[in-house]
Design a protein around this motif. Structure first.
Motif, mmCIF file in Angstrom:
data_model
loop_
_atom_site.group_PDB
_atom_site.id
_atom_site.type_symbol
_atom_site.label_atom_id
_atom_site.label_comp_id
_atom_site.label_asym_id
_atom_site.label_seq_id
_atom_site.Cartn_x
_atom_site.Cartn_y
_atom_site.Cartn_z
ATOM 1 N N GLU A 96 4.759 -4.435 5.603
ATOM 2 C CA GLU A 96 3.301 -4.304 5.752
ATOM 3 C C GLU A 96 2.567 -5.302 4.865
ATOM 4 O OE1 GLU A 96 2.453 -0.225 4.821
ATOM 5 O OE2 GLU A 96 3.546 0.523 6.577
ATOM 6 N N ARG A 97 3.044 -5.451 3.632
ATOM 7 C CA ARG A 97 2.375 -6.362 2.705
ATOM 8 C C ARG A 97 2.519 -7.820 3.144
ATOM 9 N NH1 ARG A 97 3.388 -3.571 -3.263
ATOM 10 N NH2 ARG A 97 2.012 -1.799 -2.841
ATOM 11 N N LEU A 98 3.701 -8.176 3.614
ATOM 12 C CA LEU A 98 3.878 -9.547 4.096
ATOM 13 C C LEU A 98 2.980 -9.804 5.299
ATOM 14 C CD1 LEU A 98 5.240 -12.292 3.923
ATOM 15 C CD2 LEU A 98 7.130 -11.346 5.301
ATOM 16 N N ALA A 99 2.873 -8.833 6.194
ATOM 17 C CA ALA A 99 1.973 -8.984 7.351
ATOM 18 C C ALA A 99 0.540 -9.234 6.874
ATOM 19 C CB ALA A 99 2.046 -7.745 8.245
ATOM 20 N N LEU A 100 0.111 -8.504 5.837
ATOM 21 C CA LEU A 100 -1.238 -8.712 5.285
ATOM 22 C C LEU A 100 -1.395 -10.120 4.734
ATOM 23 C CD1 LEU A 100 -1.907 -5.369 3.352
ATOM 24 C CD2 LEU A 100 -3.181 -6.229 5.313
ATOM 25 N N MET A 101 -0.385 -10.583 3.991
ATOM 26 C CA MET A 101 -0.454 -11.914 3.391
ATOM 27 C C MET A 101 -0.503 -13.009 4.452
ATOM 28 S SD MET A 101 2.192 -11.555 0.215
ATOM 29 C CE MET A 101 1.753 -13.062 -0.633
ATOM 30 N N LEU A 102 0.241 -12.815 5.522
ATOM 31 C CA LEU A 102 0.267 -13.826 6.579
ATOM 32 C C LEU A 102 -1.021 -13.826 7.395
ATOM 33 C CD1 LEU A 102 3.985 -13.495 7.734
ATOM 34 C CD2 LEU A 102 2.979 -15.225 6.205
ATOM 35 N N ALA A 103 -1.675 -12.675 7.475
ATOM 36 C CA ALA A 103 -2.924 -12.570 8.232
ATOM 37 C C ALA A 103 -4.144 -12.968 7.407
ATOM 38 C CB ALA A 103 -3.105 -11.147 8.762
ATOM 39 N N THR A 104 -4.103 -12.689 6.095
ATOM 40 C CA THR A 104 -5.264 -12.899 5.235
ATOM 41 C C THR A 104 -4.827 -13.467 3.896
ATOM 42 O OG1 THR A 104 -6.297 -10.940 6.214
ATOM 43 C CG2 THR A 104 -7.255 -11.762 4.164
ATOM 44 N N ASP A 105 -5.193 -14.697 3.609
ATOM 45 C CA ASP A 105 -4.904 -15.263 2.293
ATOM 46 C C ASP A 105 -5.771 -14.523 1.282
ATOM 47 O OD1 ASP A 105 -3.692 -16.921 0.439
ATOM 48 O OD2 ASP A 105 -5.107 -18.560 0.742
ATOM 49 N N GLY A 106 -5.168 -14.071 0.203
ATOM 50 C CA GLY A 106 -5.889 -13.279 -0.791
ATOM 51 C C GLY A 106 -5.883 -11.799 -0.469
ATOM 52 N N ALA A 107 -4.935 -11.356 0.338
ATOM 53 C CA ALA A 107 -4.850 -9.946 0.751
ATOM 54 C C ALA A 107 -4.677 -9.029 -0.455
ATOM 55 C CB ALA A 107 -3.671 -9.754 1.707
ATOM 56 N N ALA A 108 -5.304 -7.872 -0.380
ATOM 57 C CA ALA A 108 -5.150 -6.839 -1.408
ATOM 58 C C ALA A 108 -4.236 -5.754 -0.856
ATOM 59 C CB ALA A 108 -6.511 -6.253 -1.765
ATOM 60 N N PHE A 109 -3.179 -5.448 -1.605
ATOM 61 C CA PHE A 109 -2.220 -4.440 -1.164
ATOM 62 C C PHE A 109 -2.698 -3.049 -1.562
ATOM 63 C CE2 PHE A 109 1.080 -7.816 -2.501
ATOM 64 C CZ PHE A 109 0.896 -8.531 -1.348
ATOM 65 N N PRO A 110 -2.570 -2.082 -0.659
ATOM 66 C CA PRO A 110 -2.858 -0.705 -1.062
ATOM 67 C C PRO A 110 -1.823 -0.246 -2.079
ATOM 68 C CG PRO A 110 -2.051 -0.795 1.206
ATOM 69 C CD PRO A 110 -2.164 -2.202 0.731
ATOM 70 N N ASN A 111 -2.220 0.674 -2.922
ATOM 71 C CA ASN A 111 -1.314 1.201 -3.940
ATOM 72 C C ASN A 111 -0.155 1.944 -3.276
ATOM 73 O OD1 ASN A 111 -0.502 1.708 -6.618
ATOM 74 N ND2 ASN A 111 -1.416 3.731 -6.546
ATOM 75 N N TRP A 112 1.021 1.868 -3.883
ATOM 76 C CA TRP A 112 2.189 2.632 -3.431
ATOM 77 C C TRP A 112 2.875 3.199 -4.661
ATOM 78 C CZ3 TRP A 112 7.791 1.268 -2.937
ATOM 79 C CH2 TRP A 112 8.501 2.250 -2.230
ATOM 80 N N ASP A 113 2.883 4.504 -4.770
ATOM 81 C CA ASP A 113 3.557 5.194 -5.864
ATOM 82 C C ASP A 113 4.962 5.550 -5.393
ATOM 83 O OD1 ASP A 113 4.598 7.126 -7.646
ATOM 84 O OD2 ASP A 113 2.606 7.925 -8.101
ATOM 85 N N GLN A 114 5.945 4.773 -5.827
ATOM 86 C CA GLN A 114 7.308 4.976 -5.355
ATOM 87 C C GLN A 114 7.868 6.335 -5.752
ATOM 88 O OE1 GLN A 114 9.493 1.717 -7.075
ATOM 89 N NE2 GLN A 114 9.748 2.755 -9.029
ATOM 90 N N ASP A 115 7.447 6.864 -6.874
ATOM 91 C CA ASP A 115 7.955 8.161 -7.310
ATOM 92 C C ASP A 115 7.354 9.301 -6.487
ATOM 93 O OD1 ASP A 115 9.652 7.170 -9.508
ATOM 94 O OD2 ASP A 115 7.727 6.499 -10.309
ATOM 95 N N ALA A 116 6.070 9.184 -6.174
ATOM 96 C CA ALA A 116 5.444 10.179 -5.301
ATOM 97 C C ALA A 116 6.052 10.103 -3.899
ATOM 98 C CB ALA A 116 3.933 9.961 -5.245
ATOM 99 N N ALA A 117 6.354 8.878 -3.453
ATOM 100 C CA ALA A 117 6.974 8.709 -2.130
ATOM 101 C C ALA A 117 8.349 9.376 -2.079
ATOM 102 C CB ALA A 117 7.090 7.229 -1.788
#
Length: 188
Positions: A96-117
């Motif tokens: 998902e993050r790579l897709a954002l980067m490829l679509a929008t330069d300067g993309a902001a990633f949503p937070n992901w809490d790996q422990d909560a996941a």
């Protein structure tokens, strides 16, 4: 597997399902080798990350076929099954993050809490055969997306919610380290 926390957070801040969260900032692995697992980011071809990801899948399949896959090696340490479920989700999040980067330069990633996941996703109770299939599918998806990266896109930028900034080039290094490091964690 028995867990005395009952799947809830304990009184000690941040401990969930008996696991102490990893709060280290691992972004340094985009620049120098990891002493723990031996990963060397300087050897990563940014246009071959997809193939590198695919190459890890057989090792993960072997991990998930182990009879002791649910056994935690020590208190506070994920079992091989939990690590594999985490890596499956890492594949998904990074896709998902790579897709954002490829679509929008300067993309902001949503937070992901790996422990909560891990808690919400029931990693410890997951079916290893299901995780094996899902991990392979998620690896294929993110590998395919990395295969679409062109040389002129390697300096596109994305930023995590904590302010860490990556280019597509360094993002691939950081991502691949996570997958390789966790294979080291499960002794694969």
């Amino acid at each position: 597997m028995t867990d005395d926390t009952g799947g809830r957070e304990t009184e000690r801040e941040g401990i969930r399902d008996g696991i102490v969260p990893d709060t280290k900032d691992w972004t340094w692995v985009i620049e120098r080798p990891c002493d723990e697992c031996g990963f060397d980011p300087t050897g990563v071809d940014p246009l071959a990350v997809g193939d590198a990801v695919r190459a890890t899948v057989p090792a993960w399949q072997g991990v998930l076929a182990r009879p002791e896959v649910r056994r935690r090696p020590a208190p506070g340490v994920w079992s091989p099954l939990e690590y594999a479920a985490h890596v499956r989700d890492v594949f998904r999040v990074f896709d998902e993050r790579l897709a954002l980067m490829l679509a929008t330069d300067g993309a902001a990633f949503p937070n992901w809490d790996q422990d909560a996941a891990a808690v919400a996703g029931g990693y410890a109770q997951a079916d290893p055969a299901v995780v094996a299939t899902e991990l392979a599918d998620a690896a294929g998806a993110v590998a395919d997306r990395f295969d679409t990266v062109r040389a002129d896109q390697l300096e596109r930028v994305g930023q995590r919610s904590n302010g860490s900034t990556f280019t597509v080039r360094t993002f691939g290094r950081y991502f691949l380290h996570d997958v390789v490091h966790h294979l080291h964690d499960v002794r694969a």
